[in-house]
Design a protein around this motif. Sequence first.
Motif, PDB file in Angstrom:
ATOM      1  N   ILE A 791      37.636 -41.827 -67.658  1.00 32.65           N
ATOM      2  CA  ILE A 791      36.551 -40.899 -67.340  1.00 32.65           C
ATOM      3  C   ILE A 791      35.269 -41.307 -68.086  1.00 32.65           C
ATOM      4  O   ILE A 791      34.170 -41.309 -67.529  1.00 32.65           O
ATOM      5  CB  ILE A 791      36.947 -39.456 -67.695  1.00 32.65           C
ATOM      6  CG1 ILE A 791      38.143 -39.010 -66.841  1.00 32.65           C
ATOM      7  CG2 ILE A 791      35.762 -38.514 -67.522  1.00 32.65           C
ATOM      8  CD1 ILE A 791      37.832 -38.945 -65.360  1.00 32.65           C
ATOM      9  N   ILE A 792      35.426 -41.662 -69.375  1.00 24.16           N
ATOM     10  CA  ILE A 792      34.264 -42.089 -70.171  1.00 24.16           C
ATOM     11  C   ILE A 792      33.644 -43.339 -69.569  1.00 24.16           C
ATOM     12  O   ILE A 792      32.415 -43.445 -69.423  1.00 24.16           O
ATOM     13  CB  ILE A 792      34.679 -42.322 -71.633  1.00 24.16           C
ATOM     14  CG1 ILE A 792      35.082 -40.996 -72.291  1.00 24.16           C
ATOM     15  CG2 ILE A 792      33.556 -42.991 -72.417  1.00 24.16           C
ATOM     16  CD1 ILE A 792      35.612 -41.151 -73.701  1.00 24.16           C
ATOM     17  N   GLN A 793      34.503 -44.295 -69.179  1.00 27.03           N
ATOM     18  CA  GLN A 793      33.986 -45.531 -68.582  1.00 27.03           C
ATOM     19  C   GLN A 793      33.268 -45.245 -67.264  1.00 27.03           C
ATOM     20  O   GLN A 793      32.240 -45.859 -66.959  1.00 27.03           O
ATOM     21  CB  GLN A 793      35.132 -46.520 -68.357  1.00 27.03           C
ATOM     22  CG  GLN A 793      35.707 -47.094 -69.640  1.00 27.03           C
ATOM     23  CD  GLN A 793      36.880 -48.024 -69.365  1.00 27.03           C
ATOM     24  OE1 GLN A 793      37.336 -48.160 -68.233  1.00 27.03           O
ATOM     25  NE2 GLN A 793      37.374 -48.668 -70.411  1.00 27.03           N
ATOM     26  N   LEU A 794      33.806 -44.306 -66.482  1.00 28.79           N
ATOM     27  CA  LEU A 794      33.192 -43.958 -65.199  1.00 28.79           C
ATOM     28  C   LEU A 794      31.774 -43.418 -65.395  1.00 28.79           C
ATOM     29  O   LEU A 794      30.832 -43.853 -64.724  1.00 28.79           O
ATOM     30  CB  LEU A 794      34.072 -42.929 -64.478  1.00 28.79           C
ATOM     31  CG  LEU A 794      33.493 -42.357 -63.172  1.00 28.79           C
ATOM     32  CD1 LEU A 794      33.427 -43.437 -62.107  1.00 28.79           C
ATOM     33  CD2 LEU A 794      34.346 -41.174 -62.698  1.00 28.79           C
ATOM     34  N   ILE A 795      31.639 -42.480 -66.335  1.00 29.70           N
ATOM     35  CA  ILE A 795      30.337 -41.838 -66.533  1.00 29.70           C
ATOM     36  C   ILE A 795      29.343 -42.810 -67.170  1.00 29.70           C
ATOM     37  O   ILE A 795      28.190 -42.905 -66.736  1.00 29.70           O
ATOM     38  CB  ILE A 795      30.510 -40.579 -67.394  1.00 29.70           C
ATOM     39  CG1 ILE A 795      31.369 -39.552 -66.638  1.00 29.70           C
ATOM     40  CG2 ILE A 795      29.151 -39.978 -67.760  1.00 29.70           C
ATOM     41  CD1 ILE A 795      31.740 -38.344 -67.462  1.00 29.70           C
ATOM     42  N   ILE A 796      29.777 -43.543 -68.201  1.00 35.81           N
ATOM     43  CA  ILE A 796      28.868 -44.503 -68.835  1.00 35.81           C
ATOM     44  C   ILE A 796      28.492 -45.608 -67.849  1.00 35.81           C
ATOM     45  O   ILE A 796      27.345 -46.084 -67.836  1.00 35.81           O
ATOM     46  CB  ILE A 796      29.521 -45.093 -70.096  1.00 35.81           C
ATOM     47  CG1 ILE A 796      29.644 -44.006 -71.176  1.00 35.81           C
ATOM     48  CG2 ILE A 796      28.700 -46.264 -70.633  1.00 35.81           C
ATOM     49  CD1 ILE A 796      30.268 -44.494 -72.469  1.00 35.81           C
ATOM     50  N   GLY A 797      29.437 -46.007 -66.996  1.00 36.46           N
ATOM     51  CA  GLY A 797      29.135 -47.033 -65.992  1.00 36.46           C
ATOM     52  C   GLY A 797      28.043 -46.590 -65.039  1.00 36.46           C
ATOM     53  O   GLY A 797      27.156 -47.384 -64.671  1.00 36.46           O
ATOM     54  N   GLN A 798      28.083 -45.323 -64.643  1.00 36.60           N
ATOM     55  CA  GLN A 798      27.024 -44.816 -63.767  1.00 36.60           C
ATOM     56  C   GLN A 798      25.670 -44.820 -64.487  1.00 36.60           C
ATOM     57  O   GLN A 798      24.648 -45.144 -63.884  1.00 36.60           O
ATOM     58  CB  GLN A 798      27.384 -43.410 -63.292  1.00 36.60           C
ATOM     59  CG  GLN A 798      28.593 -43.390 -62.350  1.00 36.60           C
ATOM     60  CD  GLN A 798      29.036 -41.989 -61.997  1.00 36.60           C
ATOM     61  OE1 GLN A 798      28.682 -41.022 -62.670  1.00 36.60           O
ATOM     62  NE2 GLN A 798      29.831 -41.868 -60.945  1.00 36.60           N
ATOM     63  N   GLY A 799      25.685 -44.476 -65.781  1.00 42.53           N
ATOM     64  CA  GLY A 799      24.437 -44.522 -66.540  1.00 42.53           C
ATOM     65  C   GLY A 799      23.911 -45.938 -66.699  1.00 42.53           C
ATOM     66  O   GLY A 799      22.706 -46.190 -66.611  1.00 42.53           O
ATOM     67  N   LEU A 800      24.843 -46.880 -66.907  1.00 41.63           N
ATOM     68  CA  LEU A 800      24.422 -48.272 -67.074  1.00 41.63           C
ATOM     69  C   LEU A 800      23.849 -48.843 -65.786  1.00 41.63           C
ATOM     70  O   LEU A 800      22.961 -49.710 -65.832  1.00 41.63           O
ATOM     71  CB  LEU A 800      25.602 -49.113 -67.552  1.00 41.63           C
ATOM     72  CG  LEU A 800      26.003 -48.920 -69.019  1.00 41.63           C
ATOM     73  CD1 LEU A 800      27.240 -49.751 -69.346  1.00 41.63           C
ATOM     74  CD2 LEU A 800      24.853 -49.302 -69.937  1.00 41.63           C
ATOM     75  N   ARG A 801      24.347 -48.388 -64.646  1.00 44.65           N
ATOM     76  CA  ARG A 801      23.773 -48.875 -63.390  1.00 44.65           C
ATOM     77  C   ARG A 801      22.298 -48.487 -63.292  1.00 44.65           C
ATOM     78  O   ARG A 801      21.456 -49.283 -62.870  1.00 44.65           O
ATOM     79  CB  ARG A 801      24.564 -48.312 -62.202  1.00 44.65           C
ATOM     80  CG  ARG A 801      25.876 -49.044 -61.953  1.00 44.65           C
ATOM     81  CD  ARG A 801      26.431 -48.731 -60.573  1.00 44.65           C
ATOM     82  NE  ARG A 801      26.897 -47.348 -60.491  1.00 44.65           N
ATOM     83  CZ  ARG A 801      28.131 -46.979 -60.805  1.00 44.65           C
ATOM     84  NH1 ARG A 801      29.013 -47.877 -61.250  1.00 44.65           N
ATOM     85  NH2 ARG A 801      28.494 -45.714 -60.699  1.00 44.65           N
TER      86      ARG A 801
END
Length: 870
Positions: A791-801
Motif C-alpha cells: 500500500i505504501i509503495q502504491l501511494i508513494i509511486g503515484q506521488g513519484l509519477r
Amino acid sequence: MNLWHSLSSRFRALFRRRSFEADMAAEMADHLERATAANLAAGMSLEEARFAARRQFGGIDQLKEAAREQRTMSWEYVWRDLRFAARTLRRAPGFTAVCVLTLAIGIGANLAIFTALDATVFRPLHYPQPERIASLFEVMEDGGLNQASGGVFGDWREHSRSFEAVTLWALVSGNLRSSSGAVAVGGVEVTHEFTRVFGIHPLHGRGFLPEEDQSAETGRVIILSEELWRSHFGSDESVVGQTVVLDDVPRVVVGILPAGAWFWRGTQYFIPAILAPKTERSARTSHWADVNARLKPGVSMAQAEVELKALRGRLDPLYPAWKKKWSVAVRSLESQLARNPKQVMLGLSVAVALLLLIACANVANLLLARASDRAPEIALRAALGASSGQLMRHVMSESLLLSAAGGGLGVVLALGGVAVLQQVAAHLLINTITLQLDLRMLFIAVALTATSGVLCAVLPAWRVRRADLHGLLKSGGRSTQGGKTRAQSLLVISEITLTLVLLVGAGLMLKSLLQAARIDPGFSAKQVFAFDVSLPAQTYPKAQDRLLFSSELLDRLRAIPGVDKTGAGRAIPFSRGAFGEYMSRTGDAAARDRVLARLNFVSQDYFETIGARLREGRFFEAADNRTGAPQVAVINDTAARCFFPNGDAVGNRVSIGGRVYLIVGVVGAIVNGSLEAESEATGYVPLTFNPFKFSVVVRTSLPVDSILPAVRAEVERLNPGVPLGNVRSMEQAMEDSLKGRKLFRNLVAAFAITAAVLAYVGIYGVVSYAVATRRRELSVRLALGASPCGIIQLIIGQGLRLAFVGVGIGIVAALAGAKLIASQLYGVSAYDPAVFIAASLALVVVVIGACWFPAKRAANSNPVDALRSE
C-alpha cells in the motif's frame, strides 16, 4: 439615456433601498392595471380581468426577487455570500490559517522585492530632469571607459556647446578638527558647477562661486553634508559663515547640503577642486576625476557624444602621443548608477513571482479539496435551485476573503522585509535610493491580492460549475472525485516545476559563492588589520615629509607588544585603490606589448605583513624605500607570464607609467578590489615614489580590539591631528567583498526553501485527500491480502509519477531561465549538471516525504473499521 437609467436604478437599489422598493411596487402595479384594462376591453368581467392579468404577469414575489438581483448587480447577494464564506472559514481555522499564511508569504515577498526593483531600476533619480544628466568618459584603445584628466575636462567645459554646465569631481578624505580631537571624514572635491549639473539646492547657505575653484587662496571654503552638520555641529544653522579646520586648513562653511543630495554614501563634505594651470591636475595625461554634465534642452546623449568626438579630433595635437587612438563616450548617469542592481533585481523578481504562483497553486489545491469534502452540501444547494453562477460565486467569495486576509498580512510582512533589505543592502545602494512602501506599492499590493484571489479560485469554481449533481446526491460525493484529483495533480505538477526552477537558482548561487570563497586572495588575511592615513597637505607639503612620517609611524607600531609586522601601501587588498598605468617590457617590442596594468606604492615589510607569496627574487628592503634609491619594482605573476613567459623576469626591466624599473621580485597575484575579478598585471614600486596617500597594515598575534588602543596612542603621539580612518580587519574586508553575492544567494535560497515547504504542504494535502477518497478501495486491497508495504509503495509511486513529470518540465524551464542569473555566477556554468541533478533529487525527497505519512496512515488502518463506516 437607457444606460444612465440603468446605472441610476442600480445605484438607488444599492444605497436607497426604500425608494427602490417603492418604485418597483408602483411599476408592477401599473403593469397589472394596464393588463386588467386590456382584459376588460376584451369583454371580461372585472374579477376575470384581474385574475387573468395576475396569471399572465406571474408570481409577484419571484419577479421582485429577480428584479432585486438584476438591479442591484447582485451586490446584496455578493455581500451575503461573503458573510456566509466568512462563517464557513471561521469554522475551519486550520484551513484558513494555512491559506492566509501561504498567500501572505507570496504577496509579501513580491511586494518587498517589487519595492526594491522600483527604487533601483524604475524610479528616476531624485535630481530634476535626471535624464538630462550625462556621465562623460575618455575611452581607451580597447574600448574601456576611463576617468577624465583635468585638461580634458577643461576642453569639454570650454569648447562644448551641448551642455548647460559641466562639473568635475573626485573622492577625497580629510581630518576634521573638533573639540574632541580630529576625526577622519570622507568627502568630494568638485568644481563650482556641480549644483547646476545636479540641480541641488543647499539646505542652508549657498554653493561654490566660480572664483572659489580657481586658486587655493580663494578656495578655502567648505560645504557640509546634513549628516555631518547634525552629528558634529548639533544642527546649528549659525555654523554657516563660521570657520572649521580641515587638514590643518581653516575653511569657511558656505553651505549645508541636504541629506541624500549626493549619490555616493559616506560623503560628508565638499571642497572646491582646484585645477591650477600648468600642474599635473590640469594636464591631459593623469586620469583622476569623474565628469558629469547637464544637457541643454533638446540635445540627446548621442548628439553630445558626436560633438565631443569632433572636438577631440580638432584638439588632437594637444594630447600626448600615447592617447592618439583614444576617444570619448557620453552615457546617462542613470545607466551608470543602475548597472549592477538591475540584473540582480530582475532575477529576484522572477523568483518571487514563481513563489507567488506556487502559493496560489497550493491554495487552489486546498480549495479543491475543501470543495470536494463539501460535495453533498453543494449538490443539495443545487437541487434546491442554486444556479451554477451562485455556486461559483460562493467559491470565489471564499478565495477573495482568503486573498484579502493574505494581502493584508502580506503588507505587514513586506514592511518588515523592506526594512531588512534597506539595512542589509545599504552598502550596495547609492545614497539617493531609499526603499519604502509608498502609495504606488500599496496599489500593487491590491493588484497582487486580487490576482491571487482569482488565480486560487478559477479551477475550484470551474469544477463546482461542472459538477455531476446527480452523481453527488446519489453517492455522497464519491462519483466525481476523479476529475478533481486530476485537477489537483496538475496543480501539484506545476508546483514541482516552479519549485525546481527556484531550487536550481539557489543551487547555482550557492555553488558560485563557494567557488568565490575558495579563491586565493594572494595573501594571508588572518590576524591582519588595516587603517587609512590622510596627511594634511598644509603640514606635510613635500613627499619627503610624508615619507618620514610613514617611516616613523611604522617604527613606532613595530615596537608595540603583540605587533609582529607592519607596512604601508597606497592600495591594500579590497581597497580598489591601485592606479591604472600602461606596462610594457623595455626594448623594441615595448610599444606592441604594452597592456593596461595596475600600479601600487608600498613600503618595506608590506608584503611580509600581509603574507604575500614570493614566487622568485626578493621583497623590498629598507634601502629601496629612501629618496634617491634605484628604481626597483616587484611584479605579480600575471605580469610575469605576460611579459616574461620564459621565467626570466627578475633582473629584467619593465616600463610602468613611463618610468623604467628593475624587477627584483615576483609575487603571487594579490586581490585589488574583488575576489571574483580577474587578476590583472600589477607592478609594485617603493612608497618613496608616491607617499601622498597610504594605508597601514598591521599583523598581530593579539586580538585586534586589545591592541588598537595602543596603535591609536602612537599615532596621536606622532601627530594628534591625524586620526585613524576606516579601521577594519582583512578577514572582514574579505567577507564584505562577498556581501552582495551572499545577499542575492540568501534571498534566492529563502525563496527556494519556502517554495519547497509549500510544495511539501501541497503534495501532502493532495495525497492525504486522495487516500481519504480511496479509503474503501485500499481497505478492500488490505482485506484481500495486500501488504502494508505494498500500500505504501502504491501511494508513494503515484506521488513519484507526479514528481517525475514536474521535474522533467522543471528542468526544461530551469534551463531556459538560468541565463537570468548567469551574470551573477562565478566559476559555475548556468547549466551545471550537478546542480540540476541535486535539485531534482532534493525535490524527489520532498515528494517522498510528503507521501510517506498519508501512505503510512493508510497502511496501518483497520480495513474492517473502514468497510463498516462505508
